[in-house]
Enzyme design. Structure first.
Site, mmCIF file in Angstrom:
data_model
loop_
_atom_site.group_PDB
_atom_site.id
_atom_site.type_symbol
_atom_site.label_atom_id
_atom_site.label_comp_id
_atom_site.label_asym_id
_atom_site.label_seq_id
_atom_site.Cartn_x
_atom_site.Cartn_y
_atom_site.Cartn_z
ATOM 1 N N GLU A 94 0.834 -1.200 0.000
ATOM 2 C CA GLU A 94 0.000 0.000 0.000
ATOM 3 C C GLU A 94 0.863 1.242 0.000
ATOM 4 O O GLU A 94 1.968 1.260 0.555
ATOM 5 C CB GLU A 94 -0.909 -0.024 1.240
ATOM 6 N N CYS A 107 3.561 8.606 0.750
ATOM 7 C CA CYS A 107 4.107 7.706 1.759
ATOM 8 C C CYS A 107 4.217 6.334 1.099
ATOM 9 O O CYS A 107 3.200 5.755 0.711
ATOM 10 C CB CYS A 107 3.165 7.681 2.958
ATOM 11 N N CYS A 114 6.928 -6.761 6.687
ATOM 12 C CA CYS A 114 8.055 -6.053 7.307
ATOM 13 C C CYS A 114 8.978 -7.044 7.977
ATOM 14 O O CYS A 114 8.544 -8.077 8.485
ATOM 15 C CB CYS A 114 7.541 -5.051 8.340
ATOM 16 N N CYS A 118 7.569 -4.626 15.537
ATOM 17 C CA CYS A 118 7.030 -3.639 16.478
ATOM 18 C C CYS A 118 5.612 -4.065 16.883
ATOM 19 O O CYS A 118 4.758 -4.288 16.017
ATOM 20 C CB CYS A 118 7.001 -2.260 15.837
ATOM 21 N N CYS A 121 2.304 -2.140 15.563
ATOM 22 C CA CYS A 121 2.160 -1.830 14.131
ATOM 23 C C CYS A 121 1.478 -2.971 13.381
ATOM 24 O O CYS A 121 1.881 -4.136 13.495
ATOM 25 C CB CYS A 121 3.545 -1.567 13.531
ATOM 26 N N GLY A 165 7.106 -1.797 5.713
ATOM 27 C CA GLY A 165 8.481 -2.284 5.612
ATOM 28 C C GLY A 165 9.511 -1.395 6.280
ATOM 29 O O GLY A 165 9.230 -0.269 6.669
ATOM 30 N N GLU A 166 10.712 -1.959 6.394
ATOM 31 C CA GLU A 166 11.832 -1.227 6.981
ATOM 32 C C GLU A 166 12.814 -0.897 5.844
ATOM 33 O O GLU A 166 13.514 -1.796 5.347
ATOM 34 C CB GLU A 166 12.481 -2.098 8.076
ATOM 35 N N SER A 197 12.606 6.732 6.787
ATOM 36 C CA SER A 197 12.336 6.490 8.205
ATOM 37 C C SER A 197 12.769 5.083 8.582
ATOM 38 O O SER A 197 12.473 4.120 7.886
ATOM 39 C CB SER A 197 10.834 6.661 8.457
ATOM 40 N N SER A 220 12.162 6.083 14.247
ATOM 41 C CA SER A 220 10.993 5.778 15.079
ATOM 42 C C SER A 220 11.509 5.361 16.448
ATOM 43 O O SER A 220 11.862 4.207 16.651
ATOM 44 C CB SER A 220 10.188 4.651 14.442
ATOM 45 N N LEU A 221 11.579 6.312 17.343
ATOM 46 C CA LEU A 221 12.231 6.060 18.629
ATOM 47 C C LEU A 221 11.246 5.455 19.639
ATOM 48 O O LEU A 221 11.489 4.400 20.194
ATOM 49 C CB LEU A 221 12.818 7.386 19.143
ATOM 50 N N HIS A 222 10.178 6.131 19.893
ATOM 51 C CA HIS A 222 9.083 5.690 20.783
ATOM 52 C C HIS A 222 9.461 5.498 22.245
ATOM 53 O O HIS A 222 8.595 5.562 23.113
ATOM 54 C CB HIS A 222 8.389 4.423 20.261
ATOM 55 N N ASN A 296 -2.709 5.202 16.292
ATOM 56 C CA ASN A 296 -3.840 4.645 15.550
ATOM 57 C C ASN A 296 -4.059 3.232 16.040
ATOM 58 O O ASN A 296 -3.267 2.350 15.720
ATOM 59 C CB ASN A 296 -3.529 4.643 14.046
ATOM 60 N N CYS A 339 -0.514 5.983 9.893
ATOM 61 C CA CYS A 339 0.706 5.285 10.317
ATOM 62 C C CYS A 339 0.378 3.992 11.029
ATOM 63 O O CYS A 339 -0.442 3.959 11.949
ATOM 64 C CB CYS A 339 1.485 6.110 11.338
HETATM 65 N N1 SAH Z 1 10.034 0.740 9.506
HETATM 66 C C1 SAH Z 1 10.194 2.165 9.351
HETATM 67 C C2 SAH Z 1 9.237 2.741 8.332
HETATM 68 C C3 SAH Z 1 7.773 2.697 8.712
HETATM 69 S S1 SAH Z 1 7.330 4.281 9.248
HETATM 70 C C4 SAH Z 1 10.029 2.848 10.678
HETATM 71 O O1 SAH Z 1 9.554 2.215 11.619
HETATM 72 O O2 SAH Z 1 10.423 4.006 10.821
HETATM 73 C C5 SAH Z 1 5.827 4.039 10.043
HETATM 74 C C6 SAH Z 1 5.752 4.908 11.284
HETATM 75 O O3 SAH Z 1 4.495 4.702 11.933
HETATM 76 C C7 SAH Z 1 6.820 4.545 12.294
HETATM 77 O O4 SAH Z 1 7.239 5.691 12.954
HETATM 78 C C8 SAH Z 1 6.046 3.645 13.224
HETATM 79 O O5 SAH Z 1 6.652 3.541 14.470
HETATM 80 C C9 SAH Z 1 4.721 4.338 13.272
HETATM 81 N N2 SAH Z 1 3.616 3.479 13.690
HETATM 82 C C10 SAH Z 1 3.539 2.146 13.582
HETATM 83 N N3 SAH Z 1 2.348 1.722 14.062
HETATM 84 C C11 SAH Z 1 1.678 2.812 14.464
HETATM 85 C C12 SAH Z 1 0.389 3.024 15.015
HETATM 86 N N4 SAH Z 1 -0.424 2.014 15.222
HETATM 87 N N5 SAH Z 1 0.006 4.303 15.286
HETATM 88 C C13 SAH Z 1 0.856 5.335 15.034
HETATM 89 N N6 SAH Z 1 2.069 5.195 14.504
HETATM 90 C C14 SAH Z 1 2.486 3.953 14.231
#
Ligand code: SAH
Length: 347
Positions: A94, A107, A114, A118, A121, A165-166, A197, A220-222, A296, A339
């Site tokens: 997608e 995007c 992937c 995570c 996700c 994907g990464e 990203s 994507s630190l979190h 989300n 996302c």
């Molecule tokens: N694998 C790469 C590229 C994907 S980017 C990465 O992780 O950076 C997708 C972004 O959405 C990332 O920052 C991820 O952490 C974030 N994400 C994943 N699931 C999510 C969710 N349910 N709600 C909000 N952000 C989310």
């Protein structure tokens, strides 16, 4: 036995020029065909009208053009468009067009499914996986560029590798796709308008720095607390925070390009003072900005968006420390385009 024909788009311009010379034609023919394949996005050899019929037949006999097909397009009430993209082998990824007042952002996906895990996700739950080819990444961008012209009367302005994907686990193909996206024979876009990203594959961040790439980096630190990060993104046990920090310092030293941290605040997970202090501390190592992303929900409620109050506590602490912070609202939620929601539900 007939051998499978090669995808002509896997050839570089040089290889295409060499092919024509080896077949008794001029190298220049390679340039013509290359332009058809990329900037003109030809799907068939017969579309290449300034190439002779004989040459087109010769190409047809030797190659295929593995183009993507936009199978289904959904439009959100906020103007976001999600494309379900079918690949030549039937798999689906997608990509999303995100319009704002002044920009259109694409995007795009870099893998089917992937490589990472995570927990929050939806894409991580897809089992099937393969890397996308450079052409398959390029085509997603070209398709969104056309849609932007059609629906919003303007070309695509930005690209984020934040789909499925990464990207750093498919680095060579992502780099080849970006080369074509930025080249005048492709879409001629500036690399400054492209953001890659990563969930934090530190050794590849260093490699990008060594390659002196000109696009931007988001991580994507979190969480900047090791145990929490390991728990919500299990693969990070192989990429501990001190290593990530060192890779980012190396990145900044080489590229002088600020890093964006993507960060979701979840109830009971990272909405405490310890997490805030750790993020502020982490942000001091390398010039950066923080995007606080709205969560989300993807299913059972294990993860829940934190309260407004906790998010404000993050904003206050970051601003007090002169760290730029923005709150990013979700787009395209009603069509599962936000996302972390990309999971081929319709496929
Ligand atoms: N694998 C790469 C590229 C994907 S980017 C990465 O992780 O950076 C997708 C972004 O959405 C990332 O920052 C991820 O952490 C974030 N994400 C994943 N699931 C999510 C969710 N349910 N709600 C909000 N952000 C989310």
């Amino acid at each position: 036995m007939q051998t499978e024909k090669k995808d002509i788009r896997s050839l570089s311009k040089e290889q295409l020029r060499d092919f024509f010379v080896a077949n008794g034609d001029k190298a220049f023919r390679g340039n013509q065909v290359y332009e058809w394949l990329w900037s003109k996005s030809a799907h068939k050899f017969e579309d290449m009208t300034n190439v002779s019929k004989q040459t087109r037949e010769m190409l047809e006999a030797n190659f295929v053009i593995n183009h993507i097909k936009v199978d289904q397009m959904q439009r959100s009430e906020d103007g976001t468009v999600k494309n379900a993209v079918r690949l030549h082998d039937g798999l689906v990824v997608e990509s999303v067009l995100i319009p704002t007042e002044t920009r259109t952002t694409a995007c795009v996906s870099s893998q089917v499914g992937c490589s990472l895990d995570c927990n929050f996700c939806a894409t991580a739950r897809l089992k099937r996986m393969r890397n996308l080819e450079p052409g398959e990444i390029y085509d997603q961008v070209a398709a969104i560029d056309s849609e932007s012209r059609l629906y919003y009367n303007r070309p695509l302005s930005n690209i984020v590798f934040m789909g499925m994907g990464e990207p750093l686990m498919n680095y060579p193909n992502v780099m080849k796709a970006i080369d074509k996206i930025t080249s005048p024979e492709g879409l001629g876009m500036s690399p400054k308008r492209i953001t890659v990203s990563t969930s934090g594959v530190s050794k590849m961040i260093k490699k990008m720095a060594d390659d002196e790439v000109k696009f931007k980096l988001a991580v994507s630190l979190h969480s900047a607390v090791e145990e929490i990060r390991n728990q919500i993104m299990p693969f990070t046990k192989s990429f501990p925070l001190p290593e990530l920090r060192e890779a980012l310092e190396y990145w900044y030293k080489k590229t002088k390009s600020k890093v964006t941290y993507e960060y979701v605040v979840w109830k009971g997970i990272n909405d405490d003072k310890k997490s805030i202090d750790a993020l502020v501390k982490f942000c001091k190592h390398v010039p950066c900005k923080v995007n606080l992303i709205e969560y989300n929900p993807i299913d059972d409620g294990e993860f829940q968006q934190a309260s407004e109050e906790s998010i404000n506590a993050y904003i206050k602490a970051l601003e007090l420390n002169d760290i730029i912070v923005k709150v990013r609202r979700s787009r395209g939620k009603d069509i599962d385009a936000a996302c972390g929601q990309l999971a081929n539900k319709e496929a």
